[in-house]
Structure formats: C-alpha cells, structure tokens
Design a protein around this motif. Structure first.
Motif, short mmCIF file in Angstrom:
data_model
loop_
_atom_site.label_atom_id
_atom_site.label_comp_id
_atom_site.label_asym_id
_atom_site.label_seq_id
_atom_site.Cartn_x
_atom_site.Cartn_y
_atom_site.Cartn_z
N HIS A 164 45.71 28.31 54.29
CA HIS A 164 44.88 27.11 54.37
C HIS A 164 43.56 27.34 53.64
O HIS A 164 43.18 26.56 52.76
N VAL A 165 42.87 28.41 54.01
CA VAL A 165 41.65 28.82 53.30
C VAL A 165 41.86 30.24 52.79
O VAL A 165 42.15 31.15 53.58
N SER A 166 41.70 30.43 51.50
CA SER A 166 41.93 31.74 50.88
C SER A 166 40.89 32.75 51.33
O SER A 166 39.69 32.45 51.37
N ASN A 167 41.35 33.96 51.64
CA ASN A 167 40.40 35.02 52.03
C ASN A 167 39.81 35.71 50.82
O ASN A 167 38.90 36.54 50.96
N SER A 168 40.30 35.41 49.62
CA SER A 168 39.76 36.05 48.41
C SER A 168 38.76 35.16 47.68
O SER A 168 37.74 35.65 47.20
N LEU A 169 39.04 33.86 47.60
CA LEU A 169 38.16 32.94 46.90
C LEU A 169 37.55 31.88 47.82
O LEU A 169 36.62 31.18 47.43
N GLY A 170 38.09 31.75 49.02
CA GLY A 170 37.56 30.76 49.96
C GLY A 170 37.98 29.34 49.68
O GLY A 170 37.52 28.42 50.35
N VAL A 171 38.85 29.13 48.69
CA VAL A 171 39.27 27.77 48.36
C VAL A 171 40.10 27.18 49.50
O VAL A 171 40.76 27.91 50.25
N TYR A 320 33.28 34.61 40.40
CA TYR A 320 34.59 34.03 40.10
C TYR A 320 34.79 32.65 40.71
O TYR A 320 35.61 31.87 40.21
N ASN A 321 34.09 32.34 41.77
CA ASN A 321 34.35 31.06 42.46
C ASN A 321 33.09 30.21 42.60
O ASN A 321 33.01 29.37 43.50
N GLN A 322 32.11 30.39 41.71
CA GLN A 322 30.86 29.66 41.86
C GLN A 322 31.04 28.15 41.67
O GLN A 322 30.30 27.35 42.23
N ASN A 323 32.03 27.75 40.87
CA ASN A 323 32.24 26.32 40.62
C ASN A 323 33.39 25.73 41.43
O ASN A 323 33.83 24.62 41.16
N LEU A 324 33.87 26.51 42.41
CA LEU A 324 34.97 26.05 43.25
C LEU A 324 34.44 25.62 44.62
O LEU A 324 33.43 26.14 45.10
N VAL A 325 35.14 24.66 45.23
CA VAL A 325 34.82 24.30 46.62
C VAL A 325 35.36 25.42 47.50
O VAL A 325 36.56 25.67 47.54
N SER A 326 34.46 26.11 48.17
CA SER A 326 34.83 27.31 48.94
C SER A 326 34.24 27.24 50.33
O SER A 326 33.13 26.72 50.51
N ALA A 327 34.97 27.75 51.29
CA ALA A 327 34.53 27.66 52.69
C ALA A 327 33.28 28.49 52.95
O ALA A 327 32.22 27.97 53.27
N ASN A 328 33.38 29.79 52.85
CA ASN A 328 32.24 30.64 53.21
C ASN A 328 32.22 31.94 52.41
O ASN A 328 31.67 32.94 52.88
N ILE A 329 32.80 31.91 51.22
CA ILE A 329 33.05 33.15 50.47
C ILE A 329 32.48 33.07 49.06
O ILE A 329 32.56 32.02 48.41
N ILE A 330 31.92 34.18 48.60
CA ILE A 330 31.54 34.35 47.20
C ILE A 330 32.18 35.64 46.71
O ILE A 330 32.04 36.69 47.34
N THR A 331 32.88 35.56 45.59
CA THR A 331 33.58 36.71 45.02
C THR A 331 33.00 36.99 43.65
O THR A 331 32.91 36.08 42.81
N PHE A 332 32.62 38.25 43.41
CA PHE A 332 31.92 38.56 42.17
C PHE A 332 32.09 40.02 41.78
O PHE A 332 32.58 40.84 42.56
N ASN A 333 31.67 40.34 40.59
CA ASN A 333 31.59 41.71 40.10
C ASN A 333 30.34 41.88 39.26
O ASN A 333 29.83 40.90 38.69
N LEU A 334 29.85 43.10 39.22
CA LEU A 334 28.76 43.47 38.31
C LEU A 334 29.37 44.29 37.18
O LEU A 334 30.03 45.30 37.43
N ALA A 335 29.15 43.87 35.95
CA ALA A 335 29.73 44.55 34.80
C ALA A 335 29.31 46.01 34.77
O ALA A 335 28.14 46.35 35.05
N SER A 336 30.27 46.88 34.46
CA SER A 336 30.05 48.32 34.29
C SER A 336 29.94 49.09 35.60
O SER A 336 29.77 50.31 35.59
N TYR A 337 30.01 48.40 36.72
CA TYR A 337 29.91 49.08 38.02
C TYR A 337 31.15 48.79 38.84
O TYR A 337 31.59 47.64 38.95
N HIS A 338 31.72 49.86 39.44
CA HIS A 338 32.91 49.65 40.26
C HIS A 338 32.52 49.06 41.60
O HIS A 338 31.52 49.46 42.21
#
Length: 406
Positions: A164-171, A320-338
C-alpha cells in the motif's frame, strides 16, 4: 504534535537521540509500555486457562477488544482478524495457505516496490506450483499504472499482492482504484494488501475496497515487536486449509473438520498467544486513535517538505523521491560516499537513519542504485531533528575524513 514527544520514554533515557528510522520500527509510547507491564505484573495467565476468574476475564476481553480496535481501523470485522508473530510470518502463512488455489500456468502479480516479505513467499510457491510471476507496471509516480492493468490481469491471474505504501520510496498505491480495476477484469482474482507502512499514514477500508486479505505489523504502529496481524475476508478464510495444529486448537487432524462455530482465528493461532504483546498492541492503537490519520500525514508531510528544502542545498546529493507523493520517507544518496559509511558516522553522533536496500530486493530497478539512505518520520520528530541531521551531512561534505573508521 511536538507535545507528544514527552509520551516516549526513550527520549528521557537517550536525551541526544535523533531517531529518523520509523519505517523500520516506531518508538514506543509509555502507555504501550505500561500495558505490557500490566499484563506481566497484574494478569499473567494463559488465555487457554478458561474459568470465571477476573484474571481470565481481563485477558480474554483484551484479546477480543484488540481484534475489534484493529478491525475498526481497517473497516473490517473482528472475527476476521488474527494474531501472528509478524507481517513476514503472516504473508508466508497466507502464501502457503493459498498454494492449492494455484495450478500450473496460473499467474501471480507483484510489483518491484515490494518488501521481500511480500515477494519471496509468492515466488517460492510459484516455483513449486510452476506458476508465472509477473510484475505490474509502474507509472511516472512509481505507483501501479492502473491504465495498463488490462494488459497484465487476465482469467489466469489468481493472486495480486502489493504494498500500500512503499517502505523504500514512500509512494502510496491507490488501493481502492487498483482493486476495483482488477476485480472488473477478473472478479475471482484475490487481492492482498501489505499495509505495514500505510496503517498509520493512510485511511484503509478493506470492505469498501473489496480487499481479500491484509497484513500489518505491531512494531510499526507504536506497538510491540513480536506480533503481526492478518486480516482475511471471511469468505476466503473459510476456504483455507488447516496448516497448524495443537496448542489450544479445538480440533485435531484426525477429526472431521467443519467451519461451523469455529472461529477463523483457529486456523492461524495455535499455541499460547503473545498475550503481553496483545495488551501492548491494543494500547498502541488506542494511542494512535488520539490522532486523525490525515493529521499524522499532514504533520509528517510538513516535516518531509522542510527536510527536502534543507537537503536540496547539499552539494552532490541525489534525492530519488523528492518529486513523488510520499507518506513519510525521503530516499537519497551523497555522491562518492557509501550509504553505510554515512549511517555509521551518523550513528556515532546519535542520529539514526537507514542505509541499504531496505529489504526491497528490486530497489535497483526503481532508483538504479543497490543501496541508499532513508529518512522516515514519526510523530515524535521535530524540525530540530532535521537541522541536526543536515548539519552532520554538511560536515561530511566539508571533511570526508570524518567517515574514516580510525
């Protein structure tokens, strides 16, 4: 909602804690903790020890009241609600129970958004029964593309199970519209909903939506670990086989089995129930019911928007999900850092977020990355939490050496 932070005792013990990992597990309010303590200290008897004792009556009544409060939340019936050790257990049980519902050449439909708990059980029975597994298409919003369902659902499609609500993107998948379309194409197709993430954030109506089964987790609704819930529409539940035996079950495998007057939960619940956890789960839903679902969504969405504005100012960040309708989640990465290096550094500074694929095996198909960082909010979070997170992320950019383990 900031006033409710004081309802969570962990912040008194861990005064510097910044907890931004509620999609993994929510923190525990004191009323929930007290309910578990009450069972252990005041009532601690087995629900199978039936008598006129006030202790037994309290335990038995709490079990039924807990079923009822959950059923009310999802607009189902208490008699259709069962307790299992976790959502993972519930979905595995459901898949195994539906195995004989499938024949060679039938189809199961899933999505690339799924948590492994709503993926691997279906893949396992599909392999055993020589059933085809298809993945439903996603639209540009990363939700199920309803307009294309008629190309995927047919008379051979026996089960559709989706988050129903994704745990990775919150969609947020529009479950009502998706189910309506599926049932229009194939009224016999079973629709199963993973409501682990949505139960707090999105209103649910299993009856109106014509859902066949739903699973949710206790520890994601400000409740205890070690307990999940499986709701199954009565008409389906009565057709399921008896897979589990013993421990308080009123019948045995050598007896003639009829469903008359036999609670549906008898198929799922064997052995002594997790009674302390049931007491805690009831208190968690009572706590949750202090808020309207829309009120929680708005508060957490305000936090999310504030965080997005802050994060977008960080150099070389991919959200990755800044322009998506998302419940309570923000998914991101910083370039060059694991991602795991960043989480390790933040953890040393009492800031808890999540790194990895979040038990989403197909995350790379969604964001073209095998690992990412995830921030997820709860009602106990505030803007100060976000400011501290962003400050430490800026420190990493300014001085990457702080990520070194020595």
């Amino acid at each position: 909602m900031d006033n409710f932070r004081k309802e969570f005792p962990i912040f008194k013990k861990q005064k510097q804690l910044i907890y931004l990992d509620s999609a993994a597990t929510s923190l525990k309010p004191k009323t929930m903790i007290q309910a578990i303590n009450d069972y252990n200290q005041k009532y601690s008897i087995n629900s199978h020890s039936e008598s006129s004792s006030p202790l037994f009556k309290k335990v038995w009544t709490t079990i039924q009241e807990t079923r009822e409060i959950i059923a009310q939340k999802i607009k189902g019936k208490a008699e259709e609600t069962s307790f299992l050790p976790s959502t993972t257990h519930a979905l595995n049980f459901l898949a195994l129970s539906l195995k004989n519902h499938l024949q060679k050449g039938d189809r199961i439909c899933l999505t690339y958004l799924e948590h492994s708990s709503n993926l691997h059980p279906w893949q396992a029975i599909a392999k055993e029964k020589k059933v085809i597994v298809d993945f439903l298409p996603l639209n540009k919003e990363f939700t199920i593309d309803i307009d294309k369902l008629d190309k995927y659902i047919d008379k051979k499609t026996k089960i559709v199970s989706f988050v129903h609500v994704s745990n990775s993107l919150g969609v947020i998948n529009p479950a009502a519209e998706i189910t309506k379309k599926i049932k229009e194409i194939n009224p016999e197709c079973l629709v199963i909903l993973d409501a682990c993430q949505s139960i707090i954030h999105v209103p649910i109506n299993v009856t109106e939506w014509n859902i066949d089964a739903l699973a949710l987790s206790g520890h994601k609704v400000y409740g205890p670990t070690g307990i999940g819930v499986l709701w199954i529409k009565k008409e389906l539940g009565e057709k399921l086989p008896h897979l589990l035996w013993g421990g308080g079950k009123k019948i045995g495998p050598t007896e003639e089995i009829t469903n008359q007057n036999l609670p549906l939960s008898q198929k799922m619940e064997v052995g002594t129930l997790p009674l302390a956890e049931i007491f805690g789960l009831k208190a968690a839903f009572e706590f949750l019911n202090n808020f309207a679902t829309k009120e929680i969504y708005k508060y957490e969405n305000d936090l999310r928007n504030y965080t997005l504005q802050k994060l977008k100012k960080i150099k070389n960040i991919t959200i990755y999900n800044q322009n998506l309708v998302s419940a309570n989640i923000i998914t991101f990465n910083l370039a060059s850092y694991h991602a795991h290096d960043i989480v390790d550094y933040l953890g040393k500074n009492n800031i808890l977020i999540r790194a990895g694929n979040f038990c989403c095996p197909y995350l790379d198909k969604l964001i073209s990355a095998n690992s990412a960082l995830r921030v997820s909010f709860g009602i106990y979070n505030n803007y100060n939490d976000i400011d501290k997170l962003v400050s430490h992320l800026q420190k990493i950019i300014q001085n990457p050496r702080i990520l070194l383990p020595f």
